[in-house]
Design a protein around this motif. Structure first.
Motif, short mmCIF file in Angstrom:
data_model
loop_
_atom_site.label_atom_id
_atom_site.label_comp_id
_atom_site.label_asym_id
_atom_site.label_seq_id
_atom_site.Cartn_x
_atom_site.Cartn_y
_atom_site.Cartn_z
N CYS A 89 0.84 -1.20 0.00
CA CYS A 89 0.00 0.00 0.00
C CYS A 89 0.88 1.26 0.00
O CYS A 89 1.97 1.26 0.57
N PRO A 90 0.42 2.33 -0.62
CA PRO A 90 1.22 3.57 -0.65
C PRO A 90 1.50 4.12 0.75
O PRO A 90 2.52 4.80 0.94
N GLU A 91 0.64 3.83 1.72
CA GLU A 91 0.87 4.32 3.08
C GLU A 91 1.98 3.56 3.80
O GLU A 91 2.53 4.05 4.80
N SER A 92 2.28 2.37 3.34
CA SER A 92 3.34 1.57 3.95
C SER A 92 4.69 2.24 3.78
O SER A 92 4.97 2.84 2.74
N GLY A 93 5.54 2.12 4.79
CA GLY A 93 6.87 2.70 4.71
C GLY A 93 7.92 1.78 4.13
O GLY A 93 9.12 2.08 4.18
N ALA A 94 7.50 0.65 3.57
CA ALA A 94 8.45 -0.29 2.97
C ALA A 94 9.16 0.35 1.78
O ALA A 94 8.60 1.21 1.09
N ASP A 95 10.38 -0.08 1.52
CA ASP A 95 11.15 0.43 0.39
C ASP A 95 10.41 0.12 -0.92
O ASP A 95 9.86 -0.97 -1.07
N PRO A 96 10.38 1.04 -1.86
CA PRO A 96 9.71 0.78 -3.15
C PRO A 96 10.22 -0.47 -3.85
O PRO A 96 9.45 -1.18 -4.51
N LEU A 97 11.51 -0.77 -3.73
CA LEU A 97 12.05 -1.99 -4.33
C LEU A 97 11.42 -3.23 -3.71
O LEU A 97 11.14 -4.21 -4.40
N HIS A 98 11.21 -3.18 -2.40
CA HIS A 98 10.57 -4.28 -1.69
C HIS A 98 9.13 -4.46 -2.16
O HIS A 98 8.68 -5.57 -2.44
N LYS A 99 8.42 -3.36 -2.29
CA LYS A 99 7.03 -3.41 -2.74
C LYS A 99 6.92 -4.04 -4.13
O LYS A 99 6.06 -4.90 -4.37
N ARG A 100 7.77 -3.59 -5.04
CA ARG A 100 7.71 -4.11 -6.41
C ARG A 100 8.09 -5.59 -6.48
O ARG A 100 7.54 -6.34 -7.28
N ALA A 101 9.01 -5.99 -5.63
CA ALA A 101 9.48 -7.38 -5.66
C ALA A 101 8.38 -8.38 -5.32
O ALA A 101 8.41 -9.53 -5.78
N LEU A 102 7.40 -7.97 -4.52
CA LEU A 102 6.36 -8.89 -4.08
C LEU A 102 5.57 -9.49 -5.24
O LEU A 102 5.09 -10.62 -5.15
N THR A 103 5.42 -8.73 -6.32
CA THR A 103 4.68 -9.24 -7.48
C THR A 103 5.56 -9.37 -8.72
O THR A 103 5.06 -9.62 -9.81
N ASP A 104 6.87 -9.23 -8.55
CA ASP A 104 7.81 -9.35 -9.67
C ASP A 104 8.03 -10.83 -9.98
O ASP A 104 8.44 -11.60 -9.10
N PRO A 105 7.79 -11.26 -11.22
CA PRO A 105 7.97 -12.68 -11.56
C PRO A 105 9.41 -13.17 -11.42
O PRO A 105 9.65 -14.38 -11.44
N VAL A 106 10.37 -12.25 -11.26
CA VAL A 106 11.76 -12.66 -11.03
C VAL A 106 11.87 -13.46 -9.74
O VAL A 106 12.67 -14.39 -9.64
N PHE A 107 11.05 -13.09 -8.75
CA PHE A 107 11.09 -13.76 -7.46
C PHE A 107 9.97 -14.80 -7.41
O PHE A 107 8.79 -14.46 -7.27
N THR A 108 10.35 -16.05 -7.52
CA THR A 108 9.37 -17.12 -7.72
C THR A 108 8.87 -17.76 -6.45
O THR A 108 7.83 -18.42 -6.46
N ARG A 109 9.59 -17.60 -5.34
CA ARG A 109 9.16 -18.29 -4.11
C ARG A 109 9.73 -17.62 -2.87
O ARG A 109 10.61 -16.75 -2.96
N THR A 110 9.21 -18.04 -1.73
CA THR A 110 9.72 -17.57 -0.44
C THR A 110 10.43 -18.72 0.27
O THR A 110 10.27 -19.88 -0.10
N GLU A 111 11.18 -18.35 1.29
CA GLU A 111 11.92 -19.36 2.05
C GLU A 111 12.19 -18.82 3.45
O GLU A 111 12.39 -17.62 3.63
N LEU A 112 12.20 -19.71 4.43
CA LEU A 112 12.64 -19.33 5.76
C LEU A 112 14.16 -19.37 5.78
O LEU A 112 14.76 -20.39 5.44
N THR A 113 14.77 -18.28 6.18
CA THR A 113 16.23 -18.19 6.15
C THR A 113 16.75 -17.44 7.37
O THR A 113 16.07 -16.58 7.92
N ARG A 114 18.00 -17.77 7.76
CA ARG A 114 18.70 -17.03 8.81
C ARG A 114 19.68 -16.03 8.21
O ARG A 114 20.42 -15.36 8.93
N ALA A 115 19.74 -15.93 6.88
CA ALA A 115 20.79 -15.19 6.20
C ALA A 115 20.91 -13.74 6.66
O ALA A 115 22.02 -13.20 6.76
N PHE A 116 19.80 -13.07 6.92
CA PHE A 116 19.83 -11.65 7.21
C PHE A 116 19.90 -11.32 8.70
O PHE A 116 20.42 -10.29 9.08
N SER A 117 19.32 -12.17 9.55
CA SER A 117 19.20 -11.81 10.96
C SER A 117 19.68 -12.86 11.94
O SER A 117 19.82 -12.56 13.13
#
Length: 353
Positions: A244-272
């Motif tokens: 949503c436009p009111e969300s403070g998420a990065d625009p790159l993050h918002k676009r990635a959610l429906t970008d066909p480049v990103f095909t799946r999700t995964e549980l990962t420890r990589a970032f945190s």
């Protein structure tokens, strides 16, 4: 003094998830509340002063009830050598993004005590907790202050612990949820052993007498109707509001959610260093298999890299938190999304009747 009913906080049983990292902000919470839902602020990763400032801003914009989410302090159980080895592996990322790694010892308690003190001195309608359960003393203090308390749980034992400690409600989080799994104890042996929401919710309902908020992969009003039928009193949505436009998420993050480049999700420890559901990108593929259990040390370590990736327009190095239903995200205002969810909820209920 008895606690108010969970359903008394909003006209509809829809809760906007307290997404840490900037997505959940006063603007989003205000818009959700104005449309009949319950808005939330995320105090995680913020200073106590920044948390209080967001509360002030929200109060200036809205008279509706709202909630604030706190991260519980984490035990000092991380092996420093494992974090050091991971830091060595990330040397190439340092060079690529031209920024040094963060200090893994930047703090493990997220200023919990200071935030609790502020919220007790100047109470808000609701406070929720993630990564553990507060003490009976803390929960009782919030009850005396007139604040409704919610504890996140990912299993029946965690939900029972919340009930025993004196929480007013439990947020039941299924493994489908985007972002961090809110487990009370981070056990690497249980990685990928989480339970889906519709399997977990009835189990908790049969053993816990508290009101339940269902969370995990919910994107449509029909799904809200399903979890209400399965025993929930309300549904919490995060990824649905992220774009949503009111969300403070990065625009790159918002676009990635429906970008066909990103095909799946995964549980990962990589970032945190803690299991968190994200879109699978280069960083996850290259570093996820080697990331040690170590929250928030790994979070602090990778924070400058993630910030540099965002600044450089590179979603392949960002933490793109997303629930399993991310492809159902709708790029509409928070108010319009609430209208759609309410319409779908009513339609599902009528079809069921």
């Amino acid at each position: 003094m008895s606690a108010p009913s969970l359903t008394s906080f909003s006209a509809y049983p829809i809760v906007q998830a307290p997404m840490a990292g900037g997505a959940a902000n006063p603007r989003l919470a205000t818009a959700v509340a104005a449309a009949g839902g319950l808005g939330f602020l995320a105090a995680g990763y913020k200073t106590p002063e920044a948390m209080y400032e967001e509360i002030r801003q929200l109060r200036d914009q809205s008279t509706h009830p709202f909630g604030v989410n706190l991260f519980m302090p984490q035990p000092r159980a991380t092996d420093p050598s494992a974090v050091a080895v991971y830091a060595e592996q990330l040397a190439g990322e340092e060079a690529w993004y031209g920024t040094p790694l963060g200090d893994p010892e930047a703090g493990a308690d997220d200023a919990y005590d200071a935030k609790v003190a502020i919220l007790l001195e100047d109470p808000v309608p609701m406070v929720s907790f993630t990564f553990g359960c507060p003490s009976q003393k803390v929960l009782e203090a919030f009850r005396k202050a007139g604040t409704y308390t919610v504890v996140t749980a990912t299993s029946v034992p965690e939900a029972l612990a919340a009930q025993w400690a004196g929480a007013d409600a439990v947020c039941v989080q299924g493994v489908e949820a985007g972002g961090h799994q809110g487990t009370h104890r981070d056990d690497p042996q249980l990685d990928n052993a989480g339970t889906g929401l519709l399997a977990l919710l009835p189990q908790v309902r049969e053993q816990v007498g508290l009101p339940l908020i269902a969370a995990g992969g919910l994107m449509r009003g029909g799904q809200i109707a399903a979890v209400l039928a399965a025993g929930a009193d309300a549904a919490q949505l995060g990824t649905a509001f992220l774009v949503c436009p009111e969300s403070g998420a990065d625009p790159l993050h918002k676009r990635a959610l429906t970008d066909p480049v990103f095909t799946r999700t995964e549980l990962t420890r990589a970032f945190s260093g803690r299991p968190a559901r994200t879109l699978v990108n280069r960083f996850v593929r290259e570093h996820g298999p080697y990331a040690p259990p170590g929250y928030p040390q790994v979070h602090h370590l990778t924070a400058p890299l993630r910030k540099a990736a965002a600044a450089g327009g590179d979603p392949q190095g960002m933490a793109l938190w997303a629930g399993q239903g991310h492809r159902l995200a709708r790029e509409v205002s928070a108010g319009r999304l609430m209208e759609l969810l309410i319409e779908e909820l009513h339609a599902a209920r009528e079809a069921g009747a």
